[in-house]
Design an enzyme around this catalytic site. Structure first.
Site, PDB file in Angstrom:
ATOM      1  N   SER B 122       0.553  -1.457  -0.143  1.00 28.62           N
ATOM      2  CA  SER B 122       0.012   0.309  -0.178  1.00 28.62           C
ATOM      3  C   SER B 122       1.187   1.382  -0.254  1.00 28.62           C
ATOM      4  CB  SER B 122      -0.984   0.096   1.340  1.00 28.62           C
ATOM      5  OG  SER B 122      -1.622   1.285   1.571  1.00 28.62           O
ATOM      6  N   TYR B 146      -0.771  -0.226  10.126  1.00 31.59           N
ATOM      7  CA  TYR B 146      -0.743  -0.554   8.697  1.00 31.59           C
ATOM      8  C   TYR B 146       0.111  -0.481   7.675  1.00 31.59           C
ATOM      9  CZ  TYR B 146      -3.562  -1.722   4.166  1.00 31.59           C
ATOM     10  OH  TYR B 146      -3.399  -1.822   2.705  1.00 31.59           O
ATOM     11  N   LYS B 150       2.188  -3.760   6.445  1.00 29.33           N
ATOM     12  CA  LYS B 150       3.273  -3.398   4.743  1.00 29.33           C
ATOM     13  C   LYS B 150       4.437  -3.431   4.746  1.00 29.33           C
ATOM     14  CE  LYS B 150      -0.830  -4.679   4.088  1.00 29.33           C
ATOM     15  NZ  LYS B 150      -1.394  -6.168   3.108  1.00 29.33           N
TER      16      LYS B 150
END
Lengths: 319, 319
Positions: B122, B146, B150
């Site tokens: 992402s 997050y 990633k």
């Protein structure tokens, strides 16, 4: 000020403890205790306060819970499977270097006191096709499992800090030279042994040619920087807790000339030159054109010359 | 050619499967089977070959062993706890997004067949003080859990590939818009809902002001790129398997104007403008000035205009 050094049996851990004992304070507070923890029982050091030594298993959360006491203020996490071994033993490397780091961070978080955690990363996080020079904003592009594991540790230290669970700091160590003691499984081991062994009157092999450039820091300066690293105010780090430590780039030839300038021509004659393709493959992927601006801004510094690195070895470590 | 899509119940997973079914081939081979796996039972799709649906638990190695069959050729790993939820539920985010990824990589490695693993990363890996523009060699500086998870997944995909355990590829997805379906816990959810809901005749809130710039890719183009991503020859990746997918930067105002150009003035009137400081805090840390040169070189592409994104939603997804 209760300090725990995980990896306390290692060269940097022992020197850090000795240096802290001589200072007596850290972060403006008197040191009340140092605990040296490692997979083997660390050698105890002289200090004007209690020094404990603990055998621990970083891969075992219960061992970490027992090792990281509730009143620990500062945790140095220096333990690692080094580059060459992490490359040869894939599962062991990930287990110690990543899962072990998670166990330490989780225990530190569980304390609920937001302890300072100083994590030793490495220049092995750089590599691949990332263009030179390497700045504080260059992509991490590790080409070894060790480098990947260190880069991951950095990410976790920053995220745990951002969430307020710890006050973490991660420092990318240059190759530490002249490292005392015996050769180890680090691919960089020769970058100390070709100076250390000859200074002790013993032969040592150089597995790369003498034009090989690399980025060095003496153990003495490394420890100085790791102490500064624990003392930097948290807010000075900005949005990333990982910082390249200052070092200097020299070729093997420049380092040998520095040894000769300090110790005369005899040691250099004890160096043999047998190429080692496995070592060469690993170390040629490492970077040496580094611009550690953030660390310099934070008050850290490099050695002035490799003559200093040689002198520090003779003063601090030569048997 | 046996394909597994983990996260097969999600929007991208379903569209990817549908697109693969329409093509019938991947990497020059006829597709013999697609398995859609997810934490909830995925909807089966129409295809000229068998399509299985499996409920699985990515955090459980045994579940992954059962889900990733021995003859799996290509694994798409699209499952994740999205940004907003990973921020709110720290342990859940790390457990699914990092430990889950490890379980998939370990099972893929255990197959011994070097399967292709396509990992969805992402733009959340960027952030902090990394200077613009973001190039293929900018530092990953995630400012959310997050994003950190990633970035860590990418590092592992590259290292497992370097060691020859898998043929991995990690692609940093721009914000996917217009995403069909319902709002979700992603902080970027509004970047679809302020178009989707009004195009469906329903009101939707924009939690940031209309000058907010971001980096977008349509679901249709995302799937196209993910298929290309599985087909790129391994050697073309060079020393890093993580690649920023192409997208385009538009402000909310530009996107709304594009919607008006395609669908008339009524939908825009259904957007409300109530500021949300929590969402704003997360998304303002994301980057939008991206230069995905490597992906363009590898044959991937972005949408030509946000009008296209709106048209694709109307053609592919509007109920």
């Amino acid at each position: 000020m209760n300090i725990l050094i995980i990896g306390g049996a290692g060269v940097v851990g022992q020197k850090l403890a000795t240096s802290l004992a001589a200072r007596g304070t850290l972060r403006g507070q008197e040191i009340s205790r140092i605990t040296l923890a490692d997979v083997v029982a660390p050698t105890v050091i002289e200090a004007p306060f209690p020094v404990d030594t603990v055998k621990c298993d970083i891969t075992d959360p219960a061992s970490m819970a027992a090792t990281i006491a509730a009143d620990t203020d500062v945790i140095y996490l220096l333990a690692a499977i080094v580059s060459g071994q992490a490359e040869a033993e894939f599962d062991l490397g990930w287990n110690i270097n990543m899962h072990g780091t998670i166990n330490v961070l989780e225990r530190a978080r569980a304390l609920g006191t937001k302890p300072v955690v100083v994590f030793s990363s490495s220049v092995a996080v750089y590599g691949g096709d990332t263009p030179d020079p390497i700045t504080d904003f260059s992509s991490l592009n590790p080409q070894t499992s060790y480098g990947a594991q260190k880069a991951i540790g950095e990410m976790m230290v920053t995220d745990y800090s951002r969430k307020g669970f710890i006050d973490g700091r991660a420092f990318r160590l240059p190759t530490i030279s002249v490292r005392p003691g015996k050769p180890n499984a680090a691919a960089s081991s020769f970058m100390s042994s070709i100076f250390r062994e000859p200074l002790n009157g013993v032969a040592a092999n150089c597995p790369v040619d003498d034009s090989f450039p690399h980025y060095y820091l003496s153990p003495r300066k490394c420890v100085e920087n790791l102490i500064i690293g624990a003392e930097i105010p948290a807010e000075d780090f900005g949005p990333n807790r990982a910082v390249q430590l200052p070092g200097r780039m020299w070729t093997i030839r420049q380092c040998i000339d520095a040894m000769t300038a300090v110790a005369g021509p005899e040691p250099a004659k004890l160096i043999t030159w047998n190429d080692d393709p496995v070592i060469r493959q690993i170390v040629k992927g490492w970077r040496f054109d580094l611009r550690p601006e953030k660390a310099l801004r934070l008050g850290m510094s490099a050695d002035d010359s490799f003559e200093d690195n040689i002198r520090y070895y003779i003063e601090d470590d030569r048997p």
